[in-house]
Structures are given as structure tokens and as C-alpha cells.
Design a protein around this motif. Structure first.
Motif, PDB file in Angstrom:
ATOM      1  N   THR A 221     -21.015  28.904  24.444  1.00 55.91           N
ATOM      2  CA  THR A 221     -21.111  29.402  23.068  1.00 55.91           C
ATOM      3  C   THR A 221     -19.838  29.068  22.300  1.00 55.91           C
ATOM      4  O   THR A 221     -19.887  28.672  21.127  1.00 55.91           O
ATOM      5  N   CYS A 222     -18.697  29.221  22.961  1.00 58.20           N
ATOM      6  CA  CYS A 222     -17.419  28.841  22.340  1.00 58.20           C
ATOM      7  C   CYS A 222     -17.396  27.350  22.023  1.00 58.20           C
ATOM      8  O   CYS A 222     -16.895  26.939  20.972  1.00 58.20           O
ATOM      9  N   LEU A 223     -17.933  26.541  22.939  1.00 58.50           N
ATOM     10  CA  LEU A 223     -17.999  25.097  22.696  1.00 58.50           C
ATOM     11  C   LEU A 223     -18.800  24.798  21.437  1.00 58.50           C
ATOM     12  O   LEU A 223     -18.385  23.989  20.594  1.00 58.50           O
ATOM     13  N   PHE A 224     -19.950  25.437  21.294  1.00 56.62           N
ATOM     14  CA  PHE A 224     -20.778  25.230  20.100  1.00 56.62           C
ATOM     15  C   PHE A 224     -19.998  25.598  18.835  1.00 56.62           C
ATOM     16  O   PHE A 224     -19.979  24.835  17.858  1.00 56.62           O
ATOM     17  N   LEU A 225     -19.325  26.742  18.855  1.00 54.10           N
ATOM     18  CA  LEU A 225     -18.587  27.191  17.671  1.00 54.10           C
ATOM     19  C   LEU A 225     -17.353  26.330  17.403  1.00 54.10           C
ATOM     20  O   LEU A 225     -16.887  26.244  16.265  1.00 54.10           O
ATOM     21  N   ALA A 226     -16.828  25.695  18.437  1.00 60.09           N
ATOM     22  CA  ALA A 226     -15.665  24.824  18.268  1.00 60.09           C
ATOM     23  C   ALA A 226     -16.056  23.452  17.740  1.00 60.09           C
ATOM     24  O   ALA A 226     -15.229  22.740  17.165  1.00 60.09           O
ATOM     25  N   SER A 227     -17.313  23.084  17.920  1.00 58.71           N
ATOM     26  CA  SER A 227     -17.759  21.728  17.596  1.00 58.71           C
ATOM     27  C   SER A 227     -18.279  21.620  16.164  1.00 58.71           C
ATOM     28  O   SER A 227     -18.520  22.617  15.480  1.00 58.71           O
ATOM     29  N   SER A 228     -18.501  20.388  15.754  1.00 54.82           N
ATOM     30  CA  SER A 228     -19.014  20.128  14.407  1.00 54.82           C
ATOM     31  C   SER A 228     -20.468  20.567  14.256  1.00 54.82           C
ATOM     32  O   SER A 228     -20.979  20.635  13.134  1.00 54.82           O
ATOM     33  N   ARG A 229     -21.144  20.848  15.350  1.00 55.45           N
ATOM     34  CA  ARG A 229     -22.542  21.283  15.262  1.00 55.45           C
ATOM     35  C   ARG A 229     -22.671  22.673  14.642  1.00 55.45           C
ATOM     36  O   ARG A 229     -23.770  23.085  14.274  1.00 55.45           O
ATOM     37  N   SER A 230     -21.571  23.386  14.537  1.00 56.61           N
ATOM     38  CA  SER A 230     -21.595  24.710  13.902  1.00 56.61           C
ATOM     39  C   SER A 230     -20.816  24.693  12.585  1.00 56.61           C
ATOM     40  O   SER A 230     -20.291  25.717  12.154  1.00 56.61           O
ATOM     41  N   LYS A 231     -20.765  23.525  11.948  1.00 53.65           N
ATOM     42  CA  LYS A 231     -19.882  23.335  10.790  1.00 53.65           C
ATOM     43  C   LYS A 231     -20.201  24.229   9.594  1.00 53.65           C
ATOM     44  O   LYS A 231     -19.369  24.374   8.704  1.00 53.65           O
ATOM     45  N   TYR A 232     -21.392  24.840   9.569  1.00 50.70           N
ATOM     46  CA  TYR A 232     -21.739  25.731   8.460  1.00 50.70           C
ATOM     47  C   TYR A 232     -21.838  27.182   8.928  1.00 50.70           C
ATOM     48  O   TYR A 232     -22.493  27.999   8.306  1.00 50.70           O
ATOM     49  N   ILE A 233     -21.169  27.485  10.025  1.00 54.53           N
ATOM     50  CA  ILE A 233     -21.156  28.858  10.540  1.00 54.53           C
ATOM     51  C   ILE A 233     -19.738  29.394  10.485  1.00 54.53           C
ATOM     52  O   ILE A 233     -18.822  28.820  11.080  1.00 54.53           O
ATOM     53  N   THR A 234     -19.540  30.487   9.777  1.00 56.72           N
ATOM     54  CA  THR A 234     -18.260  31.191   9.788  1.00 56.72           C
ATOM     55  C   THR A 234     -18.501  32.668   9.497  1.00 56.72           C
ATOM     56  O   THR A 234     -19.464  33.030   8.814  1.00 56.72           O
ATOM     57  N   GLY A 235     -17.647  33.498  10.066  1.00 54.70           N
ATOM     58  CA  GLY A 235     -17.793  34.945   9.898  1.00 54.70           C
ATOM     59  C   GLY A 235     -18.892  35.545  10.748  1.00 54.70           C
ATOM     60  O   GLY A 235     -19.226  36.722  10.613  1.00 54.70           O
ATOM     61  N   ALA A 236     -19.452  34.765  11.656  1.00 52.78           N
ATOM     62  CA  ALA A 236     -20.576  35.232  12.475  1.00 52.78           C
ATOM     63  C   ALA A 236     -20.091  35.952  13.734  1.00 52.78           C
ATOM     64  O   ALA A 236     -19.002  35.689  14.232  1.00 52.78           O
ATOM     65  N   SER A 237     -20.922  36.842  14.240  1.00 49.85           N
ATOM     66  CA  SER A 237     -20.690  37.506  15.520  1.00 49.85           C
ATOM     67  C   SER A 237     -21.903  37.209  16.397  1.00 49.85           C
ATOM     68  O   SER A 237     -22.990  37.734  16.152  1.00 49.85           O
ATOM     69  N   ILE A 238     -21.714  36.360  17.372  1.00 48.12           N
ATOM     70  CA  ILE A 238     -22.827  35.916  18.216  1.00 48.12           C
ATOM     71  C   ILE A 238     -22.829  36.700  19.517  1.00 48.12           C
ATOM     72  O   ILE A 238     -21.869  36.655  20.282  1.00 48.12           O
ATOM     73  N   GLU A 239     -23.920  37.411  19.763  1.00 51.36           N
ATOM     74  CA  GLU A 239     -24.052  38.222  20.967  1.00 51.36           C
ATOM     75  C   GLU A 239     -24.545  37.363  22.126  1.00 51.36           C
ATOM     76  O   GLU A 239     -25.576  36.693  22.013  1.00 51.36           O
ATOM     77  N   VAL A 240     -23.801  37.395  23.221  1.00 49.93           N
ATOM     78  CA  VAL A 240     -24.190  36.678  24.438  1.00 49.93           C
ATOM     79  C   VAL A 240     -24.201  37.736  25.542  1.00 49.93           C
ATOM     80  O   VAL A 240     -23.277  37.844  26.346  1.00 49.93           O
ATOM     81  N   ALA A 241     -25.265  38.539  25.550  1.00 52.86           N
ATOM     82  CA  ALA A 241     -25.253  39.764  26.339  1.00 52.86           C
ATOM     83  C   ALA A 241     -26.554  40.005  27.095  1.00 52.86           C
ATOM     84  O   ALA A 241     -26.802  41.119  27.553  1.00 52.86           O
ATOM     85  N   GLY A 242     -27.393  38.999  27.191  1.00 51.62           N
ATOM     86  CA  GLY A 242     -28.643  39.173  27.913  1.00 51.62           C
ATOM     87  C   GLY A 242     -29.596  40.165  27.292  1.00 51.62           C
ATOM     88  O   GLY A 242     -30.506  40.667  27.919  1.00 51.62           O
ATOM     89  N   GLY A 243     -29.351  40.454  26.008  1.00 49.68           N
ATOM     90  CA  GLY A 243     -30.202  41.416  25.300  1.00 49.68           C
ATOM     91  C   GLY A 243     -29.627  42.815  25.264  1.00 49.68           C
ATOM     92  O   GLY A 243     -30.173  43.697  24.582  1.00 49.68           O
ATOM     93  N   LEU A 244     -28.529  43.054  25.971  1.00 52.31           N
ATOM     94  CA  LEU A 244     -27.885  44.369  25.943  1.00 52.31           C
ATOM     95  C   LEU A 244     -27.410  44.685  24.533  1.00 52.31           C
ATOM     96  O   LEU A 244     -26.785  43.861  23.868  1.00 52.31           O
ATOM     97  N   GLY A 245     -27.723  45.866  24.047  1.00 48.55           N
ATOM     98  CA  GLY A 245     -27.267  46.265  22.718  1.00 48.55           C
ATOM     99  C   GLY A 245     -28.225  45.919  21.602  1.00 48.55           C
ATOM    100  O   GLY A 245     -27.974  46.237  20.436  1.00 48.55           O
TER     101      GLY A 245
END
Length: 246
Positions: A221-245
Motif C-alpha cells: 500500500t505504501c508502494l502504491f502511495l509512493a508511486s505515480s499511480r496514486s498521483k491524484y490521491i492526497t489527504g487519504a487514510s487507507i485502511e489495510v485491516a482485513g475489514g476490522l473497524g
């Protein structure tokens, strides 16, 4: 998602999620600066990376002087600021609210929240000055959203990271610097290994996917956010929790 030519700083890179982030970014051909309070752990991570020009730096993210020295070493070696910063340094000092020592509260806030602030402030300042349109990824936690018994300090620090990320994204967007947060759930690391089995079984029962996550789940997930493929994403909070929460 190749990161050839990119320079990445990962705090808390000596083990756990931080180490996995270093390995994944290196695999995508980024040069990686591994920082941690424990230099031996940094060097162990370094040995697991591809044969590029990487760097290990001992650093205490809760100390402004230590953070300053870390960036001075980076500038001395690479002559430029990082393109990518992953704020993964974090600690726990668990205890029930009514018994928690003030020192334990302060220490967790200092590392998890203040450390994220200090590294982001210094790194983003250099990015701005050098015209680098970078990506900053802050490791928060799902419990920063849900709360968790016995973790008043940790949950407060991670909720703070989520709020800090949103403000940083608003302020730094005009310089082309993106800031996002990743909210891990319960991930199989040394930190969760210390949790009693009975407690872990109870946690797993609450996870819709039915198992703990792996450090690589967060790293990708960090790789995606570090790469140009997420170039229009900022201020987001991405949950990687298996559905917890959810």
C-alpha cells in the motif's frame, strides 16, 4: 510501479512494517535510507536490500536535533532531498487509562505523533526548496479510528497522525507534495507477537477476513502511495485491516 531514480526515507525501518517497506521500495529500484533508533537493526535491513546505493542512519524521530542530523547525512551522501518519506517509526507503552504513567503517555506521543511531525516538517521543507514533487506516507493505525482498550496513548497518537496527515495534505498540495496515511490493522510483527494468544484469538474473531495481516500488506500500500499511480490521491487514510473497524 518502478521507482528507478527515486530516493526514499523510511523511519522505523529496522524491523517489522518499516523493514518490509524498505524491501518493497528497494525491489522497485528506489534508493532507500533506512533509519531507526537501533543501528544494528538498520544494518540488518540494509543487508536484505538490492545492490543499490542505500544508507543506514541511526535516528531518534522524537528529537529535532537527531532528525536534523539525519537529513544532513542524507544531503551529504545524495546531494538532494528524498522523493518519498514513509513515517513508520512507532512504539507502544500499553496500560489501562487509570493506571497509565504520564511518562508512558508522553513517550508514545513523542515518537508516534511528534516524530511524524518533525520528519515531515523537515523533509517537506527540503522537497519544497528543491522543487521535488514528493510523496509522504504516514503509518497510522486502525485503532486511531476505533479506539482500543489499554492503548489510550497509542490510539491518541495514531488519531493525531490521521488528523495531521489531512492538514499537511492541505498545506503542501500547492507544492506538489502529497501526504497520505495508511491505517494497518493487526499485523504479524514483533509488536503483536507479544500479545497473549487468548487476546489474539479474540482479535482475529473480529476480523472479517479471519486472520492477521502481514507487513508486506502494508508495504505494498505504501508502494502504491509512493508511486505515480496514486498521483491524484492526497489527504487519504487507507485502511489495510482485513475489514476490522468497518
Amino acid at each position: 510501479m518502478g521507482l528507478s531514480g527515486k530516493l526514499a526515507l523510511v523511519t522505523g525501518g529496522g524491523r517489522g512494517i518499516g523493514r518490509a517497506v524498505c524491501q518493497i521500495l528497494s525491489r522497485e529500484n528506489a534508493q532507500v535510507i533506512v533509519t531507526d533508533l537501533n543501528l544494528d537493526n538498520c544494518n540488518q535491513t540494509l543487508q536484505s536490500l538490492s545492490q543499490l546505493s542505500h544508507l543506514a542512519v541511526q535516528s531518534d524521530v522524537s528529537s529535532s536535533n537527531s532528525v536534523k542530523l539525519c537529513f544532513e547525512q542524507i544531503l551529504d551522501k545524495y546531494k538532494r532531498a528524498p522523493d518519498i518519506i514513509v513515517n513508520s517509526a512507532g512504539i507502544t507503552k500499553d496500560g489501562f487509562l487509570l493506571r497509565m504513567k504520564e511518562q508512558d503517555f508522553d513517550q508514545v506521543i513523542d515518537v508516534n505523533l511528534k516524530g511524524t511531525f518533525l520528519v515531515t516538517q523537515t523533509g517537506a521543507g527540503l522537497m519544497k526548496d528543491q522543487g521535488i514533487q514528493g510523496s509522504i506516507v504516514n503509518i497510522a493505525s486502525i485503532v486511531g479510528k476505533t479506539g482500543n482498550i489499554g492503548q489510550a496513548n497509542y490510539t491518541a497518537s495514531k488519531a493525531g497522525v490521521i488528523g495531521f496527515t489531512k492538514t499537511a495534505a492541505k498545506e503542501l498540495g500547492k507544492f506538489g507534495i502529497r501526504v497520505n496515511a495508511v491505517l494497518p490493522g493487526f499485523i504479524q510483527t514483533a509488536m503483536t507477537d507479544a500479545v497473549p494468544d487468548k487476546v489474539k484469538e479474540k482479535i482475529v474473531a473480529e476480523i472479517p477476513l479471519g486472520h492477521l495481516g502481514q507487513p508486506e500488506d502494508i508495504a505494498y500500500t505504501c508502494l502504491f502511495l509512493a508511486s505515480s499511480r496514486s498521483k491524484y490521491i492526497t489527504g487519504a487514510s487507507i485502511e489495510v485491516a482485513g475489514g476490522l473497524g468497518v
